[in-house]
Design a protein around this motif. Structure first.
Motif: not given
Length: 140
Positions: A15, A33, A46, A48, A50, A67, A70-71, A74
């Motif tokens: 990561e 991100g 996961e 991500l 942005c 974004d 999406h956040i 999650e």
């Protein structure tokens, strides 16, 4: 009695490496991100990245609305984790704007981290700043 300080977020080598590559590719603009972590028993991580929606991307990071959606999704799935963004040729400290952003409902559930990216001649040097611990051992 006060609550103990939260444990540092454990960032895996893979990561940290991905974040470094993304921050380097975006340089000299800021980038941000997440590392989402689903709690046990189905622990899953996961990443991500942005895109920066800021009209001044070298000075500020801002999310695009998609974004944010999406956040939020999650978070509904009970993911938590780390929010990171880069400071190209800047400080590793959180700015006043950063501290304000970390108090919003969208980001307050995440551990914040700044990736400091500085240009040294032809090379970019990076450092991570925040309550993190990096697991540098590479899995076999």
């Amino acid at each position: 009695m006060t609550d103990p300080a939260p444990r540092p977020f454990l960032l895996f080598h893979s990561e940290a490496h991905a974040i470094m590559i993304w921050a380097q590719a975006a340089y000299p603009e800021e980038l941000g991100g997440f590392v989402f972590v689903r709690p046990e028993p189905n622990a899953r991580r996961e990443l991500l990245v942005c895109e920066n929606a800021s009209p001044a991307p070298r000075e500020h990071f801002q999310f695009y609305p998609w974004d944010c959606r999406h956040i939020e999704e999650e978070m509904r799935l009970n993911f938590r984790g780390l929010f990171w963004h880069s400071h190209p040729d800047g400080s590793g400290r959180f700015s006043r704007n950063d501290r304000r952003a970390f108090q919003t409902p969208l980001l307050s559930q995440f551990v914040p981290m700044v990736v400091r990216v500085i240009s040294v001649g032809e090379k970019l040097m990076m450092s991570f700043h925040g309550r993190i611990q990096i697991e540098w051992r590479i899995p076999r």
